[in-house]
Write an enzyme that holds these catalytic residues in place. Structure first.
Site, PDB file in Angstrom:
ATOM      1  N   SER A 125       0.829  -1.206   0.000  1.00 36.09           N
ATOM      2  CA  SER A 125       0.000   0.000   0.000  1.00 36.09           C
ATOM      3  C   SER A 125       0.860   1.251   0.000  1.00 36.09           C
ATOM      4  O   SER A 125       1.979   1.263   0.537  1.00 36.09           O
ATOM      5  CB  SER A 125      -0.890  -0.008   1.246  1.00 36.09           C
ATOM      6  OG  SER A 125      -1.455   1.260   1.477  1.00 36.09           O
ATOM      7  N   TYR A 150      -2.664  -0.205  10.034  1.00 33.58           N
ATOM      8  CA  TYR A 150      -2.755  -0.863   8.726  1.00 33.58           C
ATOM      9  C   TYR A 150      -1.479  -0.620   7.918  1.00 33.58           C
ATOM     10  O   TYR A 150      -0.848  -1.542   7.407  1.00 33.58           O
ATOM     11  CB  TYR A 150      -3.973  -0.346   7.970  1.00 33.58           C
ATOM     12  CG  TYR A 150      -3.930  -0.627   6.488  1.00 33.58           C
ATOM     13  CD1 TYR A 150      -4.168  -1.908   6.005  1.00 33.58           C
ATOM     14  CD2 TYR A 150      -3.630   0.390   5.571  1.00 33.58           C
ATOM     15  CE1 TYR A 150      -4.107  -2.171   4.634  1.00 33.58           C
ATOM     16  CE2 TYR A 150      -3.570   0.136   4.214  1.00 33.58           C
ATOM     17  CZ  TYR A 150      -3.811  -1.145   3.752  1.00 33.58           C
ATOM     18  OH  TYR A 150      -3.745  -1.403   2.404  1.00 33.58           O
ATOM     19  N   LYS A 154       1.835  -3.223   6.626  1.00 29.71           N
ATOM     20  CA  LYS A 154       2.376  -3.321   5.268  1.00 29.71           C
ATOM     21  C   LYS A 154       3.875  -3.020   5.255  1.00 29.71           C
ATOM     22  O   LYS A 154       4.658  -3.696   4.577  1.00 29.71           O
ATOM     23  CB  LYS A 154       1.636  -2.365   4.333  1.00 29.71           C
ATOM     24  CG  LYS A 154       0.147  -2.671   4.162  1.00 29.71           C
ATOM     25  CD  LYS A 154      -0.088  -4.020   3.515  1.00 29.71           C
ATOM     26  CE  LYS A 154      -1.557  -4.256   3.199  1.00 29.71           C
ATOM     27  NZ  LYS A 154      -1.817  -5.587   2.632  1.00 29.71           N
ATOM     28  N   ASN A 200     -14.242   2.694   3.067  1.00 24.16           N
ATOM     29  CA  ASN A 200     -13.642   3.361   1.908  1.00 24.16           C
ATOM     30  C   ASN A 200     -14.665   4.279   1.237  1.00 24.16           C
ATOM     31  O   ASN A 200     -15.876   4.072   1.322  1.00 24.16           O
ATOM     32  CB  ASN A 200     -13.105   2.335   0.916  1.00 24.16           C
ATOM     33  CG  ASN A 200     -11.949   1.542   1.497  1.00 24.16           C
ATOM     34  OD1 ASN A 200     -11.238   2.020   2.384  1.00 24.16           O
ATOM     35  ND2 ASN A 200     -11.766   0.326   1.026  1.00 24.16           N
TER      36      ASN A 200
END
Length: 333
Positions: A125, A150, A154, A200
């Protein structure tokens, strides 16, 4: 020869599976339906007119993974889509994100190592860049200083992959840094359908336009951007899926290596611009209100995708209008 796709019934996973099937690849999916639906598997088969092998289970379960590798000796590569993916939710549930995303990746990689399968595509991401040092972001920009759990998961997995490759350069690894996937398959049969209230932007817009939700909350209108709302690089999910095919093609051609690519359009749109574009493309009104900034969000983030264009021969082709129309079409379908 087959490809194992973890989280293959999810939003990005399902679209990538369709594109892989379209070029003749054999696909095995593992998914626990934590953020997807079993009916997606039937939709994939309807679109591609091909069968898939499916295991319902959790990729954090070593025994389940070993069963898959034992029963499918033809697996040559793994694409990992099984990570949790909501910035806002990760702030509320950090332990769940660290457990699923990092522990799951470690178990998956150790199992691959045991069965000597060393082609791996990782769903990363743009959040790994933290507060961007410059815009547009290139792959050479510094990473770290992530603003939410989050993004940190990643970032950690990227480091794990770099260390793994350094220890054993017979691995073939592609790290794909996504920007903001939106849209749906043109058939209307698969698309983004998160469980519960969407985190989202686009699925929220669609639900407001469709009358399921009353209004859109725009988190902050005082950022240093053209209209005060956050700016992001939105990419059609089918373009994103095709980026994985190009990455796989590179891994199959090259001897071995670790490659990192931005997958985005190179254009930033604000939240308000997305709302107006959706209204124009679909004719649907999207009522909204301004809400306080959301913890973990940054003002502006968009890509420089030239490296992927140059090395993978990949470029995002679908327009903002198509992103909006396909999202709405999936909702209506």
């Amino acid at each position: 020869m087959s490809i194992l796709v973890t989280g293959g019934a999810g939003y990005i996973g399902s679209h990538t599976v369709v594109e892989l099937l379209n070029i003749g690849e054999e696909i095995i999916i593992i998914d626990n339906f934590s953020n997807s639906k079993p009916s997606t598997l039937e939709s994939i088969k309807e679109i591609a007119k091909k069968e898939i092998r499916f295991y319902e289970g959790d990729y954090t379960n070593k025994e389940t993974l070993e069963k898959i590798f034992e029963e499918n000796k033809d697996i040559t590569a793994v694409i990992n889509f099984a990570g949790y993916k909501s910035v806002g939710e990760s702030v509320q549930k950090p332990l769940e994100y660290y457990t699923n995303n990092i522990s799951g990746a470690l178990i998956l990689l150790k199992t691959m190592q045991k069965y000597n399968i060393k082609k791996f595509i990782f769903s990363s991401s743009a959040t790994v860049y933290g507060e961007p040092e410059r815009i547009p972001l290139t792959e050479e920009c510094k990473t770290g200083g992530t603003t939410n759990p989050y993004g940190t998961t990643k970032l950690y997995i990227e480091q794990i992959l770099k260390d793994l490759y350094k220890s054993d350069n017979s691995w073939d690894i592609a790290i794909l840094r996504y920007f903001n996937p939106v849209g749906a398959h043109e058939s209307g049969k698969i698309g983004e359908e998160p469980q519960g209230i969407p985190n989202n932007l686009m699925p929220y817009i669609v639900r407001v336009a469709g009358g399921q939700l009353e209004q859109l909350s725009i988190f902050g209108n005082d950022y240093n951007t053209k209209d005060g709302t956050g700016v992001r690089d939105y990419i059609h999910v089918v373009d994103l899926a095709k980026g994985h095919l190009k990455a796989l093609e590179k891994l199959n051609k090259e001897k071995s290596g670790l490659y990192i690519y931005n997958l985005g359009t190179g254009t930033g749109y604000s939240v308000l611009e997305m709302v107006k574009a959706f209204e124009k493309a679909t004719g649907q009104k999207v009522p909204y209100k301004i809400a306080p900034r959301r913890e973990g969000d940054i003002a502006t983030c968009y890509s420089n995708p030239e490296k992927a264009q140059r090395e993978l021969n990949w470029k995002a082709e679908k327009t903002l209008e198509e992103m909006c129309k396909d999202s709405w079409n999936y909702w209506k379908f």
